[in-house]
Design an enzyme around this catalytic site. Structure first.
Site, mmCIF file in Angstrom:
data_model
loop_
_atom_site.group_PDB
_atom_site.id
_atom_site.type_symbol
_atom_site.label_atom_id
_atom_site.label_comp_id
_atom_site.label_asym_id
_atom_site.label_seq_id
_atom_site.Cartn_x
_atom_site.Cartn_y
_atom_site.Cartn_z
ATOM 1 N N GLY A 247 -12.811 12.449 -4.311
ATOM 2 C CA GLY A 247 -14.230 12.172 -4.448
ATOM 3 C C GLY A 247 -14.784 11.053 -3.593
ATOM 4 O O GLY A 247 -15.829 10.483 -3.911
ATOM 5 N N HIS B 112 -17.249 19.989 6.792
ATOM 6 C CA HIS B 112 -15.921 20.451 7.228
ATOM 7 C C HIS B 112 -15.354 19.482 8.256
ATOM 8 O O HIS B 112 -16.060 19.060 9.180
ATOM 9 C CB HIS B 112 -16.005 21.857 7.822
#
Length: 198
Positions: free
Chosen positions: A11, A108
């Site tokens: 996270g 990405h």
């Protein structure tokens, strides 16, 4: 604008976004964090920022459609307008794509279309390219194939290791993902391609 963040693991990108929201660099409210891994550390990060969390697994459902229908129901319950993927390690299916058309954004760790999939950093390093980077894009039904919003490159030097490249990529992610999200939300449209950001 109310946004949802989807994450599956540590996270760190969630935290970068949460900090930007806190500083009002992103003019939005994180309505909910959804996590498909009930023991992921991102849930602890969300608690620190007092962001509501929901966590359940596809294994809890008889099909992917049922799983995504429950996510969709939850998103509507939180009045979510934009979904932000931040290390969400599942392919989003048509159920969610059709419910949130061009409203799901992904980050990405490579310069797409090169090195899609789960191991973008390692694949670029192993291949021996001299430049890699990050891509921020809308998602579609493919794997890392949706319309590109922004790309930020970084050089891979002879001295780089896989670990040092990972650190470079993470630094780009933590700076640029919140910045670009802030612009998207401010404009409510950010469909052109930035091939390079300096």
């Amino acid at each position: 604008m109310k946004i949802a963040i989807f994450a599956s693991g540590n996270g760190s990108n969630f935290e970068a976004i949460a900090q930007a929201v806190e500083k009002q660099d992103i003019q939005a409210e994180i309505a909910v964090l959804f996590c498909d891994q009930k023991s992921a550390f991102v849930l602890e990060r969300a608690a620190k920022y007092q962001v509501p969390t929901v966590s359940f697994s596809p294994k809890d459902f008889s099909s992917k459609v049922d799983y995504e229908n429950e996510i969709k129901r939850m998103m509507h319950g939180f009045d979510v307008e934009l979904i932000v993927l931040a290390g969400y390690m599942r392919i989003v299916g048509l159920t969610l794509l059709e419910a949130f058309p061009k409203k799901i954004i992904n980050l990405h760790p490579s310069l797409l279309p090169s090195f899609p999939g789960l191991h973008g950093i390692q694949d670029a390093f192993d291949y021996g390219v001299k430049v890699s980077g990050i891509t921020i894009h809308y998602i579609d039904e493919g794997v890392d194939t949706g319309p590109i919003i922004a790309q930020v490159p970084t050089e891979i030097t002879a001295e780089d290791t896989l670990e040092s490249l990972e650190e470079k990529i993470h630094q780009l992610e933590h700076y640029w993902y919140p910045k670009v999200l802030g612009e998207i939300i401010q404009k409510e449209s950010y469909s052109y391609v930035k091939k390079s950001v300096n």
